[in-house]
Structures are given as C-alpha cells and as structure tokens.
Design a protein around this motif. Structure first.
Motif, PDB file in Angstrom:
ATOM      1  N   MET A   1      52.367  84.576  35.502  1.00 52.33           N
ATOM      2  CA  MET A   1      51.647  84.218  36.722  1.00 52.33           C
ATOM      3  C   MET A   1      50.391  83.430  36.360  1.00 52.33           C
ATOM      4  O   MET A   1      49.600  83.847  35.511  1.00 52.33           O
ATOM      5  N   THR A   2      50.209  82.273  37.005  1.00 52.41           N
ATOM      6  CA  THR A   2      49.021  81.448  36.787  1.00 52.41           C
ATOM      7  C   THR A   2      48.148  81.502  38.031  1.00 52.41           C
ATOM      8  O   THR A   2      48.622  81.263  39.147  1.00 52.41           O
ATOM      9  N   ILE A   3      46.890  81.804  37.856  1.00 47.74           N
ATOM     10  CA  ILE A   3      45.945  81.925  38.968  1.00 47.74           C
ATOM     11  C   ILE A   3      45.529  80.530  39.427  1.00 47.74           C
ATOM     12  O   ILE A   3      45.196  79.665  38.618  1.00 47.74           O
ATOM     13  N   GLY A   4      45.537  80.298  40.742  1.00 42.75           N
ATOM     14  CA  GLY A   4      45.180  79.001  41.286  1.00 42.75           C
ATOM     15  C   GLY A   4      43.917  78.981  42.108  1.00 42.75           C
ATOM     16  O   GLY A   4      43.394  77.912  42.425  1.00 42.75           O
ATOM     17  N   ASN A   5      43.392  80.149  42.471  1.00 45.80           N
ATOM     18  CA  ASN A   5      42.164  80.196  43.265  1.00 45.80           C
ATOM     19  C   ASN A   5      40.970  79.861  42.376  1.00 45.80           C
ATOM     20  O   ASN A   5      40.739  80.501  41.348  1.00 45.80           O
ATOM     21  N   ILE A   6      40.189  78.837  42.779  1.00 44.13           N
ATOM     22  CA  ILE A   6      39.110  78.357  41.918  1.00 44.13           C
ATOM     23  C   ILE A   6      38.058  79.425  41.683  1.00 44.13           C
ATOM     24  O   ILE A   6      37.433  79.488  40.609  1.00 44.13           O
ATOM     25  N   TYR A   7      37.841  80.303  42.657  1.00 49.15           N
ATOM     26  CA  TYR A   7      36.833  81.351  42.476  1.00 49.15           C
ATOM     27  C   TYR A   7      37.315  82.416  41.498  1.00 49.15           C
ATOM     28  O   TYR A   7      36.530  82.950  40.711  1.00 49.15           O
ATOM     29  N   ALA A   8      38.607  82.727  41.533  1.00 51.46           N
ATOM     30  CA  ALA A   8      39.162  83.687  40.572  1.00 51.46           C
ATOM     31  C   ALA A   8      39.142  83.091  39.161  1.00 51.46           C
ATOM     32  O   ALA A   8      38.819  83.778  38.177  1.00 51.46           O
ATOM     33  N   ILE A 194      36.725  90.652  24.867  1.00 52.41           N
ATOM     34  CA  ILE A 194      38.144  91.053  24.852  1.00 52.41           C
ATOM     35  C   ILE A 194      38.781  90.755  26.198  1.00 52.41           C
ATOM     36  O   ILE A 194      39.900  90.224  26.291  1.00 52.41           O
ATOM     37  N   PHE A 195      38.057  91.089  27.296  1.00 53.82           N
ATOM     38  CA  PHE A 195      38.545  90.781  28.641  1.00 53.82           C
ATOM     39  C   PHE A 195      38.746  89.277  28.818  1.00 53.82           C
ATOM     40  O   PHE A 195      39.752  88.825  29.367  1.00 53.82           O
ATOM     41  N   LEU A 196      37.785  88.486  28.340  1.00 51.38           N
ATOM     42  CA  LEU A 196      37.865  87.029  28.470  1.00 51.38           C
ATOM     43  C   LEU A 196      39.083  86.482  27.740  1.00 51.38           C
ATOM     44  O   LEU A 196      39.816  85.641  28.282  1.00 51.38           O
ATOM     45  N   PHE A 197      39.320  86.951  26.535  1.00 57.91           N
ATOM     46  CA  PHE A 197      40.443  86.441  25.736  1.00 57.91           C
ATOM     47  C   PHE A 197      41.762  86.630  26.469  1.00 57.91           C
ATOM     48  O   PHE A 197      42.561  85.693  26.590  1.00 57.91           O
ATOM     49  N   PHE A 198      42.008  87.821  26.985  1.00 56.92           N
ATOM     50  CA  PHE A 198      43.288  88.085  27.650  1.00 56.92           C
ATOM     51  C   PHE A 198      43.335  87.485  29.054  1.00 56.92           C
ATOM     52  O   PHE A 198      44.394  87.039  29.516  1.00 56.92           O
ATOM     53  N   GLY A 199      42.192  87.444  29.744  1.00 57.72           N
ATOM     54  CA  GLY A 199      42.173  86.879  31.085  1.00 57.72           C
ATOM     55  C   GLY A 199      42.511  85.399  31.113  1.00 57.72           C
ATOM     56  O   GLY A 199      43.133  84.907  32.065  1.00 57.72           O
ATOM     57  N   LEU A 200      42.149  84.671  30.060  1.00 58.02           N
ATOM     58  CA  LEU A 200      42.405  83.232  30.020  1.00 58.02           C
ATOM     59  C   LEU A 200      43.890  82.895  29.952  1.00 58.02           C
ATOM     60  O   LEU A 200      44.288  81.768  30.278  1.00 58.02           O
ATOM     61  N   PHE A 201      44.718  83.837  29.532  1.00 59.20           N
ATOM     62  CA  PHE A 201      46.159  83.583  29.519  1.00 59.20           C
ATOM     63  C   PHE A 201      46.700  83.358  30.933  1.00 59.20           C
ATOM     64  O   PHE A 201      47.767  82.761  31.115  1.00 59.20           O
ATOM     65  N   PHE A 202      45.983  83.826  31.941  1.00 57.61           N
ATOM     66  CA  PHE A 202      46.446  83.713  33.328  1.00 57.61           C
ATOM     67  C   PHE A 202      45.838  82.516  34.051  1.00 57.61           C
ATOM     68  O   PHE A 202      46.057  82.348  35.247  1.00 57.61           O
ATOM     69  N   LEU A 203      45.086  81.695  33.335  1.00 55.92           N
ATOM     70  CA  LEU A 203      44.429  80.550  33.962  1.00 55.92           C
ATOM     71  C   LEU A 203      45.101  79.245  33.547  1.00 55.92           C
ATOM     72  O   LEU A 203      45.669  79.147  32.464  1.00 55.92           O
ATOM     73  N   PRO A 204      45.036  78.204  34.400  1.00 53.82           N
ATOM     74  CA  PRO A 204      45.622  76.903  34.049  1.00 53.82           C
ATOM     75  C   PRO A 204      44.719  76.135  33.094  1.00 53.82           C
ATOM     76  O   PRO A 204      43.524  76.404  32.983  1.00 53.82           O
ATOM     77  N   GLU A 205      45.280  75.165  32.412  1.00 56.65           N
ATOM     78  CA  GLU A 205      44.489  74.275  31.574  1.00 56.65           C
ATOM     79  C   GLU A 205      43.826  73.227  32.465  1.00 56.65           C
ATOM     80  O   GLU A 205      44.242  72.995  33.608  1.00 56.65           O
ATOM     81  N   THR A 224      47.982  70.514  42.099  1.00 55.59           N
ATOM     82  CA  THR A 224      48.691  71.073  43.249  1.00 55.59           C
ATOM     83  C   THR A 224      48.349  72.548  43.431  1.00 55.59           C
ATOM     84  O   THR A 224      48.097  73.013  44.551  1.00 55.59           O
ATOM     85  N   LEU A 225      48.318  73.275  42.342  1.00 51.35           N
ATOM     86  CA  LEU A 225      48.031  74.712  42.389  1.00 51.35           C
ATOM     87  C   LEU A 225      46.610  74.984  42.858  1.00 51.35           C
ATOM     88  O   LEU A 225      46.388  75.835  43.728  1.00 51.35           O
ATOM     89  N   VAL A 226      45.649  74.258  42.308  1.00 49.97           N
ATOM     90  CA  VAL A 226      44.239  74.581  42.557  1.00 49.97           C
ATOM     91  C   VAL A 226      43.690  73.887  43.801  1.00 49.97           C
ATOM     92  O   VAL A 226      42.920  74.480  44.553  1.00 49.97           O
ATOM     93  N   HIS A 227      44.084  72.622  44.035  1.00 47.47           N
ATOM     94  CA  HIS A 227      43.508  71.853  45.137  1.00 47.47           C
ATOM     95  C   HIS A 227      44.456  71.673  46.316  1.00 47.47           C
ATOM     96  O   HIS A 227      44.000  71.425  47.432  1.00 47.47           O
ATOM     97  N   GLY A 228      45.771  71.737  46.070  1.00 51.42           N
ATOM     98  CA  GLY A 228      46.724  71.445  47.134  1.00 51.42           C
ATOM     99  C   GLY A 228      47.358  72.665  47.757  1.00 51.42           C
ATOM    100  O   GLY A 228      48.220  72.532  48.626  1.00 51.42           O
ATOM    101  N   LYS A 229      46.972  73.857  47.298  1.00 58.17           N
ATOM    102  CA  LYS A 229      47.540  75.111  47.821  1.00 58.17           C
ATOM    103  C   LYS A 229      49.064  75.094  47.777  1.00 58.17           C
ATOM    104  O   LYS A 229      49.737  75.552  48.703  1.00 58.17           O
ATOM    105  N   GLY A 230      49.605  74.527  46.709  1.00 56.06           N
ATOM    106  CA  GLY A 230      51.050  74.496  46.513  1.00 56.06           C
ATOM    107  C   GLY A 230      51.737  73.276  47.056  1.00 56.06           C
ATOM    108  O   GLY A 230      52.942  73.092  46.834  1.00 56.06           O
TER     109      GLY A 230
END
Length: 533
Positions: A1-8, A194-205, A224-230
């Motif tokens: 799962m890749t997170i697309g919400n810019i605030y998250a 440690i939280f940062l290292f694993f949390g980044l796996f769920f973020l887009p490049e 599309t994911l971050v700005h176009g809401k899919g």
C-alpha cells in the motif's frame, strides 16, 4: 500500500526533522544536571564525601566542542546528501539517514568518555545533515503549490515537537540517580528513526526525481496518486506532468549537473539567497538560545527544577507558535515573515542586552552554580523581564524564520540542481550551527551580555538583506519560480500569488494557459542562447 495523502506523507517524512529537535533538548536539559557534570567532569570542582554533587562538568570550551560535534557531522552529512539523493532517490536517502542516526545514538548512549560522546554525536550529525537537507526537497517535490509552504514548514514543527518531547523526557530522567539519568534519553532517541525507516516504505518517491531518471510512468502514477486523487486525466496532473517534461528537456539541453553550476553567473544569485536563508536562520541566535537556555535562565537566579521548568516553557511556545505558520504561511508568503521575524528578534535581543547591561553585575569567579557560563547576575523584576524577552524572541522566530528557512531554499532552484543546491544551503546552516555552538559558551564567559548585541546586529542586517535580495516564491509552481528568476524581476516587486494558484488547482482557471506561460518563459533563454552562439 502506497500512501497518497500529502499530509500523511508529510507526517512520516518530517520525523527526519524531529531527530534534530531530539538532539537539541537531549543536550540542553542534561548539560546542567549533576549526573552529567560528574560523569564528564573536568574540574576545577570535584565531588566530595560531604557534597557528592559538587561537579563543574566539562570546561566551557570542551562543552562547546561536545555541542558542536553534532552540527559538524551535519555539515558533512548535508554535503553528501545531494549526490546521494540524486543517485538513490529522495526517499531512500532519508532512510539511509535514519539508519545512521540509530548507529550514532547507540554510541552516544554507551559513551564512556567525552571522546566517545563526541564521535557518537558526530555520527548523529551525519544523519541530521542528510535528513534536514533532503526531507524539504522530498516534500516540496510532492506537494501541490498551494500547500507547499505548509507541508515543508512541517519540518520545523517536527523539530519543535522533538525538542519539547525530549526535553520533558530528559527532565523526568534527571531525577534518576546515576548515569541512567542521561543514558535513557540518549537511548530513547533511536525510536523515531526506527519509525521513520519503516514508515518510508509506504510513501511514494518524488515524481520529479523519477522524471529525471526517465521513469515517466511512475512519475505520472505518483502525480495521479497525490494530486489527482486517482484520476490520471485530472487537468492539473496533466499540466504538471507537461511542465516537468519541458523543464527536464530544457535542462538536458542546457546544462550538466555539477556543484560548480551553482556558482555560475546565471545561478549564483539563487545560491547566495539559499545559503544566506540558512546562515541567517542560525545567526538569529535561536538554536543557540535553545541549546544553552539553562545558562541564560541560571543568570536570572533560576536553579534546579525551576530553571528546567522555565526553560521548557519556551519549547512549548515554539511548538504552538509554529502552528500559525503551518496554517497561514502560503498566504503570508516568504518575504513578509522573514522581514517581520528579523525585526522583532532584533528588538528582543537588544532589549535583553540593555537589561543585562543596566541592571546586572558580574557573577563571582567561577560563575553561578559552579557554572562559568553563568557569568552575570540579574534578578528580581529585571530578571523576569529577560525571561519574558526570551519567550517573545522564541514566539517571533517560531512562525517566521523557523519554518521559512526550510521552505524557501528548495523553491529557489531548478530540478536538475535542487538536490545538490539544498544540500549546499543546508550545509551552510550546519557550518554556522557548528561555529555558534562552539562560540557561545566561551562568549558567555568572556563577553557576557554583549553576546546579545552580536545577535541583535545580525537580525538587523538580515532584515535589510531580505528586503533587497529575497524574492517571493509563494503561490507559484516550482517551474514558475524558475521562470521568475530568468526574467530578472526585482525582489521587492514580487508578490504572493496564493489565490491564483488555488484557482488553477481547483480548475477555476484553465491550467493550459498556465502551462503556455511557463513554456514561453522557458523557451526565451534557449532562443537567447542560440542567438548569442
């Protein structure tokens, strides 16, 4: 799962900024405790059977070196972060930084000597240098223009939270007898990394980094994911993708990517603005006052828990005043907060210098509370005035220079240079952080209250510099900022364009017109270059 919400995305990424905050308060809350002083004691006072807490701790110059070791490492970390980020990506470079932080924290926690402590803090600094340089780049390249200031400014908010949380942890641990009083806080600071290292796996490049690597399908997917809401056909996504393509093509045709390009005639103005944004943020005196605030409040007569509690109040002020920037910074812009903050900070620095000079007197030899840095005595109502001015200084910095110093540099530079440029500007921050961390303890000992005059003069000069040289970047796409610099518009004539960019993002203005303007302005330098040839 890749997170697309810019605030998250931002909430996870800016934990990298929080690491710097953890470091600041893990020093400021601990360096005045007897457990720290006695373990790393260098005299002239030593514990006795009658008074086992009678310790001077490290000398002023040694304490300056201990404190400066972290920004010294950060300077190097920031410089290597540019090539590292361009090679492996923004996201992975931040993960590298989080791993380095854990290694450094292990050494700091296990320190058996001042030398080992310095080495551990230097390694921690490498991590902070990488993260503090690349987190703003990463978030700015993902954020929509109307939210860019808010989400990049969240880096500073994370720093303030890190300072406050670690300060209270350190304060609570100060009641523990023995070395656990400082080893526990220094060990706990590994957890956010440690939280940062694993949390980044769920973020887009970063989509712009992907574009530079010709990974256009992935770039489009992230936009599309971050700005176009899919919605891959979202008009704003389409125009943004087109702008990125045109900028990438322009850059491939017109320049090679090296650090030296930052100092060429067409780029040196931006380099100087970016570097001085970070240099001035240090010369405000904010981080120094945060790190050594227990010395300042000790001179007003506060000791022990009363000193630590009073010091903690400014950390709370720092956290909550930064919220105003997160809400309003894209409407306020960049120039306004920088000018306002510099002016107010100068006033409070001069006020503190005046109070110390007119109502204080030198401390006894050796300083107050066996602390040479507490070299001046000022009490009563005047001492409370010093504390109040210190709080107001923090309240002036928190919504202005604090967040803007991280927001502004990534907005100044073209895509091909952004990673290296922000690495260089952030390295400037850490170079001056290093110098000031080392300078302030001896300055309190030798020139005493005049230290405040020095920082007041810096704040005055930076206000003038900002007015004449720092253009407004708020409300513009990163590609439009590039066009603004090419046009040579005067800094004092630039304006915030928040309403216009919001209208474009919401489809109230035809985005194709925006794309055509950017295309025309980018094309102009190419034609000029051909004519000159």
């Amino acid at each position: 799962m890749t997170i697309g919400n810019i605030y998250a995305i931002t909430a996870i990424a800016v934990v990298g900024g929080g690491l710097f905050g953890f470091d600041i308060s893990s020093q400021s809350a601990i360096l005045g405790t007897y457990q720290y002083k006695c373990y790393f004691n260098q005299g002239p006072d030593y514990p006795t059977a009658a008074n086992p807490q009678n310790c001077s701790g490290p000398t002023a110059s040694t304490q300056g070196g201990i404190s400066a070791s972290m920004p010294g490492g950060s300077f190097l970390g920031a410089l290597i972060s540019g090539p590292l980020s361009d090679m492996v990506g923004r996201r992975r470079s931040i993960q590298v930084g989080s791993v380095i932080w854990v290694i450094g924290s292990i050494l700091v926690c296990a320190s058996q000597s001042i030398g080992m402590l310095v080495v551990g803090r230097f390694i921690n600094g490498l991590s902070v240098g990488i993260c503090s340089a690349q987190v703003p780049v990463y978030v700015s390249e993902l954020a929509p223009p109307s939210k860019r200031g808010r989400v990049v400014g969240a880096q500073q908010w994370a720093i303030t939270w890190g300072i406050m949380i670690m300060f209270y942890i350190s304060y609570g641990c100060s009641y523990i007898n023995g070395v656990a009083a400082f080893r526990i806080p220094w060990g706990l600071q590994m957890l956010p990394a440690i939280f940062l290292f694993f949390g980044l796996f769920f973020l887009p490049e970063s989509p712009r980094w992907l574009a530079r690597k010709d990974r256009w399908e992935e770039c489009h997917a992230v936009l599309t994911l971050v700005h176009g809401k899919g919605d891959a056909n979202n008009p704003f996504v389409q125009v943004e993708l087109q702008e990125i393509k045109e900028v990438c093509e322009f850059e491939r045709q017109n320049a090679d990517v090296t650090f030296l390009e930052l100092f060429k005639p067409n780029m040196i103005n931006r380099t100087h603005i970016g570097m001085f944004t970070q240099i001035w943020s240090q010369l405000t005196g904010m981080n120094v006052m945060m790190l050594y605030i227990t010395y300042v409040f000790g001179m007003t007569g506060l000791t022990g828990s009363a000193n630590l509690i009073a010091s903690s109040i400014q950390y709370v002020i720092n956290v909550f005043m930064t919220i105003f920037a997160l809400i309003f910074i894209d409407r306020w812009g960049r120039r306004g907060p920088l000018l306002t903050g510099a002016t107010l900070m100068a006033i409070f620095m001069y006020a503190n210098a005046g109070l110390f000079a007119s109502r204080g007197h030198p401390a006894p030899p050796g300083g107050l509370n066996n602390t040479p840095e507490e070299s001046w005595v000022i009490g009563g109502a005047t001492g409370k005035g010093v504390i109040a001015c210190t709080y107001l200084f923090v309240a002036s910095y928190a919504p202005t220079w604090g967040p803007v110093s991280w927001i502004y540099p990534p907005e100044l530079f073209p895509l091909r240079l952004r990673g290296k440029a922000v690495a260089l500007t952030t390295a400037s921050n850490w170079a001056f952080n290093f110098a000031l961390s080392y300078f302030v303890p001896p300055s309190f000992v030798n020139i005493k209250w005049r230290t405040y005059i020095i920082f007041g003069v810096f704040c005055t000069v930076m206000a003038v510099h900002v007015f004449f040289m720092f253009p407004e970047t708020a409300g513009k796409t990163l590609e439009e900022v590039e066009s603004m610099f090419m046009s040579g518009e005067r800094a004092w004539n630039t304006r915030v364009e928040y309403g216009r960019i919001r209208a474009v993002e919401q489809g109230q203005v035809d985005p194709e017109k925006l794309a055509q303007v950017a295309h025309d302005e980018l094309a102009a330098p190419v034609e000029t270059k051909v004519d000159e040839a």
